[in-house]
Design an enzyme around this catalytic site. Structure first.
Site, PDB file in Angstrom:
ATOM      1  N   HIS A  10      -3.671 -11.743 -12.467  1.00  0.00           N
ATOM      2  CA  HIS A  10      -4.919 -11.961 -11.738  1.00  0.00           C
ATOM      3  C   HIS A  10      -5.920 -12.380 -12.815  1.00  0.00           C
ATOM      4  O   HIS A  10      -6.299 -11.576 -13.669  1.00  0.00           O
ATOM      5  CB  HIS A  10      -5.374 -10.683 -11.050  1.00  0.00           C
ATOM      6  CG  HIS A  10      -6.596 -10.858 -10.215  1.00  0.00           C
ATOM      7  ND1 HIS A  10      -6.665 -10.484  -8.883  1.00  0.00           N
ATOM      8  CD2 HIS A  10      -7.820 -11.379 -10.500  1.00  0.00           C
ATOM      9  CE1 HIS A  10      -7.859 -10.763  -8.406  1.00  0.00           C
ATOM     10  NE2 HIS A  10      -8.586 -11.306  -9.384  1.00  0.00           N
ATOM     11  N   HIS A  25      -2.646 -16.773  -7.375  1.00  0.00           N
ATOM     12  CA  HIS A  25      -3.716 -17.296  -6.523  1.00  0.00           C
ATOM     13  C   HIS A  25      -4.680 -18.239  -7.260  1.00  0.00           C
ATOM     14  O   HIS A  25      -5.880 -18.023  -7.301  1.00  0.00           O
ATOM     15  CB  HIS A  25      -4.470 -16.185  -5.796  1.00  0.00           C
ATOM     16  CG  HIS A  25      -4.720 -14.933  -6.569  1.00  0.00           C
ATOM     17  ND1 HIS A  25      -5.275 -14.898  -7.819  1.00  0.00           N
ATOM     18  CD2 HIS A  25      -4.493 -13.636  -6.231  1.00  0.00           C
ATOM     19  CE1 HIS A  25      -5.381 -13.663  -8.229  1.00  0.00           C
ATOM     20  NE2 HIS A  25      -4.901 -12.869  -7.276  1.00  0.00           N
ATOM     21  N   ARG A  72       0.806  -1.233   0.000  1.00  0.00           N
ATOM     22  CA  ARG A  72       0.000   0.000   0.000  1.00  0.00           C
ATOM     23  C   ARG A  72       0.834   1.275   0.000  1.00  0.00           C
ATOM     24  O   ARG A  72       0.367   2.318   0.487  1.00  0.00           O
ATOM     25  CB  ARG A  72      -0.938   0.024   1.212  1.00  0.00           C
ATOM     26  CG  ARG A  72      -1.786  -1.220   1.425  1.00  0.00           C
ATOM     27  CD  ARG A  72      -2.716  -1.475   0.278  1.00  0.00           C
ATOM     28  NE  ARG A  72      -3.747  -2.479   0.603  1.00  0.00           N
ATOM     29  CZ  ARG A  72      -4.393  -3.186  -0.305  1.00  0.00           C
ATOM     30  NH1 ARG A  72      -4.118  -3.017  -1.593  1.00  0.00           N
ATOM     31  NH2 ARG A  72      -5.315  -4.055   0.048  1.00  0.00           N
ATOM     32  N   ASP A  98      -0.573 -13.095  -0.535  1.00  0.00           N
ATOM     33  CA  ASP A  98      -1.452 -12.046  -1.056  1.00  0.00           C
ATOM     34  C   ASP A  98      -1.864 -11.100   0.077  1.00  0.00           C
ATOM     35  O   ASP A  98      -3.030 -10.727   0.220  1.00  0.00           O
ATOM     36  CB  ASP A  98      -2.687 -12.624  -1.745  1.00  0.00           C
ATOM     37  CG  ASP A  98      -3.443 -11.593  -2.586  1.00  0.00           C
ATOM     38  OD1 ASP A  98      -2.989 -10.434  -2.646  1.00  0.00           O
ATOM     39  OD2 ASP A  98      -4.488 -11.934  -3.162  1.00  0.00           O
ATOM     40  N   HIS A 111      -6.537  -3.956   4.877  1.00  0.00           N
ATOM     41  CA  HIS A 111      -7.501  -2.858   4.904  1.00  0.00           C
ATOM     42  C   HIS A 111      -7.806  -2.557   6.366  1.00  0.00           C
ATOM     43  O   HIS A 111      -7.646  -3.419   7.243  1.00  0.00           O
ATOM     44  CB  HIS A 111      -8.800  -3.235   4.184  1.00  0.00           C
ATOM     45  CG  HIS A 111      -8.627  -3.527   2.729  1.00  0.00           C
ATOM     46  ND1 HIS A 111      -8.545  -2.542   1.777  1.00  0.00           N
ATOM     47  CD2 HIS A 111      -8.506  -4.715   2.060  1.00  0.00           C
ATOM     48  CE1 HIS A 111      -8.396  -3.095   0.580  1.00  0.00           C
ATOM     49  NE2 HIS A 111      -8.367  -4.406   0.726  1.00  0.00           N
TER      50      HIS A 111
END
Length: 440
Positions: free
Chosen positions: A179, A234, A64, A305, A309
């Protein structure tokens, strides 16, 4: 010969097996894996009763940064990594602003080199605007590769159509990471699940197995068409694993610790929105398929991953709550617990969390214990029984989906290029991370 560091009496996980031997370090590199008892060093670690692994790698984190430091940053995220036994991290590009151009590439290089506690690499995000430059960008120092969001992204970090993906695959030559959820199916089904306040278990119904399988089939077809190797991040469904068996010459796979540990719908009952991630936690047949793929050698990389948050954001009603969980600090303890449970060997863990990432991404001089490689080590106590708790988590978001989970097996030291970064749950010294090196 005098060494800078000797690790004595540990059981080392070497490429050819477990060997009880002493390892010597000079100038940040492994100088010997058979140090004589008479040798001296500036520092000696007694690893009696411990296993000495190559420095573990988490090849999929979202730190982030730039973004919101109250949730995560490169300094806090790499501290969390080191506390969890991770010596190198690969950071994703969907920051604010995103890492998609020369200015942000240069910023990331400089900032990470100054503020990271572990060694560091980062992805360049593919966009329609920068596609023509990706062959140049992928060769910047510290870039582990190109990341394509073929589904589930925002802004210009989305290339969902075949022509756009093919254009990316025709620029450059290194393996491209995806992804792979199918954006068209996501959009078509979203109207069925758009009501605010619906139970969050609907997340795995909306983003169903067919969504992931469609994406992976399309990306694989384009990989075959262009001859460009790809990496499916993933991977989460039984269908994907069965399909990819025929394409191992071009396609490598990553599986997350979450998909090897959590099962739907129970995870949603236990965690609510804190279990929401993309692709979602799935039902037991997919959980079993992931483990079978790991046993069969179909899995090249296991990652976290890590996508933190704030609690406030995760508390919003589904589907308004963001997707993602913390995980970089808990990756090794969770996987060591699986080793103790007999689900995989310690050597296989090293394969998918050290040697595998190095092989897939072309990471130089890391991923195995051998003379001449970087002196990165993760020391683990396979007998230690601990409880993962939120107050142990260094990420400012301050929570883990594994809060309260009892595990057996724990990282007790993280060593990066001969420097002890973490020992006994304590970060030592100042940031010393460097940008990782990759084959051109």
């Amino acid at each position: 010969m005098r060494y800078d560091l000797i690790i004595r009496n540990g059981t080392c996980i070497l490429p050819w097996g477990e060997v009880k031997t002493d390892v010597g370090v000079i100038s940040g590199r492994i100088a010997s894996i058979d140090v004589p008892g008479s040798a001296e060093a500036a520092e000696v670690i007694d690893a009696q009763g411990l296993h000495v692994l190559p420095g573990l790698i988490d090849a999929h984190v979202h730190l982030r940064d730039p973004g919101d430091p109250t949730v995560e940053s490169i300094p806090t995220g790499t501290k969390a990594a080191a506390l969890g036994g991770i010596a190198t991290v690969f950071d994703m590009p969907n920051t604010n602003p995103a890492v998609t151009d020369v200015e942000m590439l240069r910023w990331k290089q400089e900032y990470a080199s100054r503020e990271s506690y572990t060694d560091f690499a980062f992805y360049i995000g593919a966009t329609r605007e920068n596609t023509k430059d990706l062959g140049e960008f992928e060769l910047f120092d510290g870039v582990c590769g190109v990341k394509v969001f073929a589904g589930s992204s925002t802004g210009n970090l989305m290339i969902e159509d075949d022509d756009g993906i093919e254009a990316v695959l025709r620029q450059g030559h290194r393996r491209v990471s995806f992804h792979s959820e199918d954006e068209y199916r996501l959009r078509a089904r979203k109207t069925q699940f758009g009501q605010t306040g619906m139970p969050c278990c609907n997340h795995s119904i909306w983003r169903d197995p067919e969504c992931a399988f469609l994406g992976t089939r399309r990306i694989t077809a384009l990989s075959v068409k262009t001859g460009r190797p790809v990496h499916i991040l993933h991977t989460s469904t039984e269908e994907e694993f069965k399909f990819l068996q025929s394409y191992r010459h071009l396609v490598t796979t990553e599986v997350l610790a979450n998909h090897l540990t959590q099962i739907a719908p129970e995870c949603y009952d236990a965690l609510g929105n804190f279990a929401v991630m993309n692709p979602p936690i799935r039902e037991e047949r997919h959980f079993e398929a992931a483990w079978q793929a790991l046993r069969d050698g179909m899995v090249d990389v296991v990652s976290s991953d890590h996508a933190p948050h704030s609690r406030e954001a995760k508390a919003k009603p589904w589907p308004e709550c963001p997707s993602g969980m913390t995980g970089v600090q808990t990756l090794a303890p969770i996987m060591l617990d699986h080793v103790n449970a007999g689900r995989l060997s310690l050597s296989r863990l090293v394969d998918v969390m050290a040697a595998g990432p190095a092989r897939v991404y072309g990471l130089m001089a890391k991923g195995r214990l051998t003379v001449g490689y970087d002196a990165d080590f993760t020391l683990v106590d396979m007998k230690a029984e601990r409880r993962i708790t939120n107050d142990w988590i260094a990420t400012p978001a301050g929570w883990s989906p594994f809060d309260g989970k009892e595990v057996k097996g724990w990282p007790v030291a993280t060593i990066v290029r001969g420097h002890i970064v973490m020992r006994e749950d304590t970060i030592l010294g100042e940031p010393l991370g460097q940008l990782s090196r990759f084959l051109p």
